[in-house]
Write a protein that holds these residues in place. Structure first.
Motif, mmCIF file in Angstrom:
data_model
loop_
_atom_site.group_PDB
_atom_site.id
_atom_site.type_symbol
_atom_site.label_atom_id
_atom_site.label_comp_id
_atom_site.label_asym_id
_atom_site.label_seq_id
_atom_site.Cartn_x
_atom_site.Cartn_y
_atom_site.Cartn_z
ATOM 1 N N PRO A 265 0.824 -1.216 0.000
ATOM 2 C CA PRO A 265 0.000 0.000 0.000
ATOM 3 C C PRO A 265 0.859 1.267 0.000
ATOM 4 O O PRO A 265 1.936 1.309 0.584
ATOM 5 C CB PRO A 265 -0.792 -0.121 1.305
ATOM 6 N N ASN A 266 0.345 2.287 -0.681
ATOM 7 C CA ASN A 266 1.005 3.591 -0.766
ATOM 8 C C ASN A 266 2.392 3.483 -1.388
ATOM 9 O O ASN A 266 3.303 4.215 -1.023
ATOM 10 C CB ASN A 266 1.099 4.251 0.616
ATOM 11 N N ARG A 267 2.541 2.558 -2.335
ATOM 12 C CA ARG A 267 3.832 2.432 -3.002
ATOM 13 C C ARG A 267 4.145 3.708 -3.768
ATOM 14 O O ARG A 267 3.249 4.427 -4.227
ATOM 15 C CB ARG A 267 3.850 1.222 -3.920
ATOM 16 N N ASP A 268 5.414 3.988 -3.885
ATOM 17 C CA ASP A 268 5.892 5.175 -4.597
ATOM 18 C C ASP A 268 5.368 6.463 -4.001
ATOM 19 O O ASP A 268 5.377 7.503 -4.644
ATOM 20 C CB ASP A 268 5.523 5.076 -6.082
ATOM 21 N N CYS A 269 4.887 6.389 -2.760
ATOM 22 C CA CYS A 269 4.373 7.584 -2.071
ATOM 23 C C CYS A 269 3.353 8.336 -2.932
ATOM 24 O O CYS A 269 3.310 9.581 -2.948
ATOM 25 C CB CYS A 269 5.512 8.505 -1.659
ATOM 26 N N CYS B 18 6.577 9.993 2.706
ATOM 27 C CA CYS B 18 5.136 10.246 2.750
ATOM 28 C C CYS B 18 4.472 9.545 3.926
ATOM 29 O O CYS B 18 3.255 9.668 4.114
ATOM 30 C CB CYS B 18 4.481 9.777 1.452
ATOM 31 N N LEU B 19 5.236 8.805 4.734
ATOM 32 C CA LEU B 19 4.666 8.013 5.815
ATOM 33 C C LEU B 19 4.911 8.668 7.170
ATOM 34 O O LEU B 19 5.982 9.238 7.416
ATOM 35 C CB LEU B 19 5.283 6.613 5.816
ATOM 36 N N SER B 20 3.935 8.545 8.045
ATOM 37 C CA SER B 20 4.119 8.972 9.432
ATOM 38 C C SER B 20 4.960 7.931 10.161
ATOM 39 O O SER B 20 5.219 6.835 9.642
ATOM 40 C CB SER B 20 2.773 9.113 10.123
ATOM 41 N N ALA B 21 5.384 8.259 11.376
ATOM 42 C CA ALA B 21 6.178 7.313 12.159
ATOM 43 C C ALA B 21 5.406 6.008 12.368
ATOM 44 O O ALA B 21 5.972 4.909 12.259
ATOM 45 C CB ALA B 21 6.561 7.930 13.505
ATOM 46 N N GLY B 22 4.120 6.121 12.644
ATOM 47 C CA GLY B 22 3.310 4.920 12.834
ATOM 48 C C GLY B 22 3.165 4.115 11.565
ATOM 49 O O GLY B 22 3.176 2.878 11.599
#
Length: 454
Positions: free
Chosen positions: A111-115, A159-163
């Protein structure tokens, strides 16, 4: 892989070696890192093979056929389809086993590949992703397969949060264990030598479960030289060993690194060349394979749709190559095909700015690619007629713009003013020499009012 920067375990039951072809044994089940040998599987139903078959009279066909279509490249599993992935994998791996060869798969569906860039897509959530990976594992059925797991998933996390990073790391570790239990040799995303520092990449690999994998791959869809990637890989291995993770190996993508380095997008760059041919016989105890992870001739998503085969690109890559004509024997059973959609990690495009005045520097901006809500920019920095030792480039952000990632430099933001200072390795420039940095941003594409100081 798109702007990536845009441009990436259960205990295995022992299975004895089998399938001897041309006097070389290949693993029928598990194999420790660094011990796999044999001939890589050449899929007869690739995009380039189909083009060659359909265009016998084209003036480029002989060159493309002998230098590209003749060689094995990885099959990309990039279309998320729970109902068909097991049969697709089983057909592909079964054909390789029938030919007595070793298959390689690039798994690209997290999921959310390539941001969210040009190669966005994948599974809708991590639960369904693990179901998809389970289908891949069932298709393997214990047959040794090299798996390049999720390009950009570790090197590109802006593009990802720490979680979300923690959740992705756990998902990659679970996928690794699942695939290892099915007989695969699994390699995680190691970025490339012009991206994250080796120590940082090693830290990310450790967090994503590389201890249970066979190692990591670098330079996927990129253009960094094999020498640079080898040195980078040794540094990553050393960092991993220092943290208690030993015995891992590197895989290097050599599909397009036989010519110039530079901007990650090779759709219209005529300086690219195919690198060394794919092989498991690397002659280096630290390197398990040289692979063509990115099939040469398939576009990056800039001038042409990502993953589409372009004969002009293939011909350009093959022209002037030092590689001799290929000798890899063809496989027999044509498996089903899934055209790869790849995300090219970013590097540094060539500078075009005319030399500035003595003792100064100049900066020129180019939009490398754009998509709904964001873009990738590249800035060329060029010294004047005197050498400089350090540079910085500043410009005002436009309304609605924000920068999420920078490579080739160090970012600072004060109000609406952005400043990028040189990285440790590209600050010293001889007269007329150039350096580059790139960035990913949200908002309308563009950057104006650049000011360079040295």
């Amino acid at each position: 892989m798109v702007p990536s920067p845009p441009r990436r375990r259960l205990v295995l039951a022992a299975v004895s070696l089998a399938c001897v072809t041309a006097g070389v044994a290949i693993g029928a089940g598990t194999a420790s890192a660094g011990t796999l040998s044999g001939t890589l599987y050449r899929d007869p139903d690739t995009a380039v093979a189909r083009w060659v078959a359909a265009n016998p009279g084209d003036s480029r066909t002989a060159l493309i056929s002998s230098r590209i279509a003749s060689q094995p490249a990885t099959r990309w599993l990039s279309n998320f389809n729970l109902s068909t992935v097991q049969s697709e994998v089983s057909t592909f791996v079964g054909a390789a086993a029938g030919a007595g060869q070793v298959p390689a798969l690039t798994v690209y569906g997290i999921p959310n590949r390539d941001c969210g860039g040009a190669s966005a897509g994948g599974a809708p959530d991590l639960t369904q992703y693990q179901t998809w990976v389970g289908g891949i594992a069932r298709g393997l059925a214990g047959r040794t397969t090299l798996i390049l797991l999720e390009p950009d998933s570790i090197a590109l996390q802006t593009c990802l949060s720490a979680g979300e990073i923690t959740a992705r790391d756990q998902a990659l570790a679970t996928a690794t264990r699942t695939l290892k239990a099915a007989g695969a040799k699994v390699y995680l995303d190691g970025g490339h030598s012009a991206w994250n520092a080796a120590g940082e990449q090693a830290r990310r690999l450790a967090a994503a479960g590389v201890a249970d994998a066979d190692g990591f791959y670098t330079n996927a869809s990129n253009f960094q030289s094999t020498a640079n990637e080898t040195a980078f890989g040794r540094s990553v291995l050393s960092s991993l060993s220092g943290s208690g993770i030993a015995g891992k190996r590197q895989v290097i993508d050599t599909s397009r690194n036989g010519g110039a380095a530079g901007d990650w997008c090779g759709d219209d760059n005529t300086d690219r060349r195919i690198g060394r041919y794919p092989t498991l016989d690397t002659g280096d105890a630290n390197i398990d394979a040289y692979l063509w992870i990115k099939p040469p001739g398939e576009a990056d998503g800039c001038a042409f749709p990502a993953g589409s085969f372009q004969p002009a690109l293939a011909s350009s890559l093959a022209t002037g190559s030092a590689n001799p004509p290929a000798t890899t024997p063809p496989a027999t059973t044509p498996p089903a095909t899934t055209p790869p959609v790849t995300t090219p990690p970013a590097t540094t495009p060539p500078a075009t700015t005319p030399p500035p005045a003595t003792g100064s520097c100049a900066a020129t901006y180019t939009t490398s690619s754009s998509w709904n809500g964001g873009f990738q920019g590249a800035v060329a920095v060029k010294a004047g007629s005197s050498a400089i030792n350090g540079w910085s480039v500043s410009w005002p952000l436009a309304s609605g713009q924000s920068i999420s990632q920078v490579w080739g430099g160090t970012l600072s933001v004060s109000g609406s003013t952005v400043t990028v200072r040189n990285a440790a390795w590209n600050g010293s420039l001889q007269p007329g020499a150039a350096a580059e940095f790139g960035f990913i941003a949200s908002g309308p594409a563009g950057a104006s009012g650049l000011a360079c100081s040295a």
